[in-house]
Write an enzyme that holds these catalytic residues in place. Structure first.
Site, PDB file in Angstrom:
ATOM      1  N   VAL A 235       1.302   5.508  -1.091  1.00  0.00           N
ATOM      2  CA  VAL A 235       0.815   6.801  -1.561  1.00  0.00           C
ATOM      3  C   VAL A 235       2.028   7.578  -2.031  1.00  0.00           C
ATOM      4  O   VAL A 235       3.073   7.585  -1.371  1.00  0.00           O
ATOM      5  CB  VAL A 235       0.074   7.561  -0.440  1.00  0.00           C
ATOM      6  CG1 VAL A 235      -0.250   8.988  -0.862  1.00  0.00           C
ATOM      7  CG2 VAL A 235      -1.197   6.822  -0.046  1.00  0.00           C
TER       8      VAL A 235
ATOM      9  N   TYR B  56      -2.503   1.842  10.686  1.00  0.00           N
ATOM     10  CA  TYR B  56      -3.073   0.506  10.801  1.00  0.00           C
ATOM     11  C   TYR B  56      -3.710   0.296  12.178  1.00  0.00           C
ATOM     12  O   TYR B  56      -4.797  -0.265  12.281  1.00  0.00           O
ATOM     13  CB  TYR B  56      -2.004  -0.553  10.537  1.00  0.00           C
ATOM     14  CG  TYR B  56      -1.451  -0.503   9.130  1.00  0.00           C
ATOM     15  CD1 TYR B  56      -2.287  -0.320   8.028  1.00  0.00           C
ATOM     16  CD2 TYR B  56      -0.091  -0.622   8.885  1.00  0.00           C
ATOM     17  CE1 TYR B  56      -1.783  -0.259   6.738  1.00  0.00           C
ATOM     18  CE2 TYR B  56       0.420  -0.573   7.595  1.00  0.00           C
ATOM     19  CZ  TYR B  56      -0.432  -0.387   6.529  1.00  0.00           C
ATOM     20  OH  TYR B  56       0.064  -0.331   5.255  1.00  0.00           O
TER      21      TYR B  56
ATOM     22  N   ASN C  13       8.507   2.093  10.535  1.00  0.00           N
ATOM     23  CA  ASN C  13       7.495   2.888   9.837  1.00  0.00           C
ATOM     24  C   ASN C  13       6.356   3.245  10.797  1.00  0.00           C
ATOM     25  O   ASN C  13       5.248   2.701  10.725  1.00  0.00           O
ATOM     26  CB  ASN C  13       6.984   2.145   8.603  1.00  0.00           C
ATOM     27  CG  ASN C  13       6.173   3.025   7.692  1.00  0.00           C
ATOM     28  OD1 ASN C  13       5.718   4.096   8.076  1.00  0.00           O
ATOM     29  ND2 ASN C  13       5.973   2.563   6.464  1.00  0.00           N
TER      30      ASN C  13
ATOM     31  N   GLU D  28       2.238  -6.915   6.910  1.00  0.00           N
ATOM     32  CA  GLU D  28       3.523  -6.736   7.574  1.00  0.00           C
ATOM     33  C   GLU D  28       3.966  -5.316   7.303  1.00  0.00           C
ATOM     34  O   GLU D  28       3.755  -4.792   6.201  1.00  0.00           O
ATOM     35  CB  GLU D  28       4.573  -7.710   7.025  1.00  0.00           C
ATOM     36  CG  GLU D  28       4.302  -9.132   7.429  1.00  0.00           C
ATOM     37  CD  GLU D  28       4.719 -10.123   6.368  1.00  0.00           C
ATOM     38  OE1 GLU D  28       5.000  -9.713   5.226  1.00  0.00           O
ATOM     39  OE2 GLU D  28       4.720 -11.320   6.671  1.00  0.00           O
TER      40      GLU D  28
ATOM     41  N   LEU E  43       0.874  -1.163   0.000  1.00  0.00           N
ATOM     42  CA  LEU E  43       0.000   0.000   0.000  1.00  0.00           C
ATOM     43  C   LEU E  43       0.910   1.211   0.000  1.00  0.00           C
ATOM     44  O   LEU E  43       1.714   1.377   0.916  1.00  0.00           O
ATOM     45  CB  LEU E  43      -0.920   0.030   1.220  1.00  0.00           C
ATOM     46  CG  LEU E  43      -1.993   1.123   1.215  1.00  0.00           C
ATOM     47  CD1 LEU E  43      -3.230   0.655   1.965  1.00  0.00           C
ATOM     48  CD2 LEU E  43      -1.501   2.432   1.757  1.00  0.00           C
TER      49      LEU E  43
END
Length: 156
Positions: free
Chosen positions: A77, A122, A115, A110, A75
């Site tokens: 951006v 999440y 991060n 994962e 995922l």
């Protein structure tokens, strides 16, 4: 499905979009996915979506369904468009698809231990840490970083 501000649109990832996706991937990560990784995911039928503003790719995700589970594989951006809630939009679209189309019970992912921004996203969305994979992600000069394994039940 999350509401998108016009002219933003979510559409299936295609090979024609891979040049734009790879540009983002190479800026966003020190160890990016290759064209082959994305092409293999598309050939394998993984659920892959792209968030577009006109012809501009803002972000994307790739997820794989295994029985009653969906595994988020990527995922991202665009760094030029981060901080606008687009990751939440993409994650919301994935959760909706996982629940209502894939009929999955669990969503897994994962994330790099370092991060913190992604981990907060999440956790805010309802994911919980369920484990860690030591020395999972490459960092640099042969060093490796721990991956935090997270999951979320899609049904109360």
């Amino acid at each position: 499905m999350p509401q998108l501000a016009p002219p933003c649109a979510l559409q299936p990832m295609t090979e024609e979009l891979l040049d734009s996706i790879l540009t983002i991937e190479n800026v966003a990560f020190t160890h990016p996915w290759s064209r082959g990784n994305f092409a293999d995911a598309l050939r394998s039928g993984y659920h892959a979506q792209v968030l577009l503003d006109g012809d501009t790719v803002l972000g994307y995700f790739v997820a794989m369904q295994i029985l009653d589970e969906v595994h988020l594989l990527n995922l991202t951006v665009s760094p030029l468009h981060q901080g606008q809630g687009l990751a939440r939009t993409l994650l919301g679209a994935l959760c909706d698809w996982s629940r209502h189309t894939a009929h999955a019970q669990w969503l897994w992912l994962e994330v790099r231990e370092s991060n913190q921004r992604a981990r907060r996203l999440y956790e805010h969305y309802g994911f919980a840490q369920v484990g860690a994979r030591k020395k999972y992600y490459p960092v640099h000069h042969g060093e490796r970083e721990t991956a935090i394994l997270m999951s979320m039940s899609l049904w109360p």
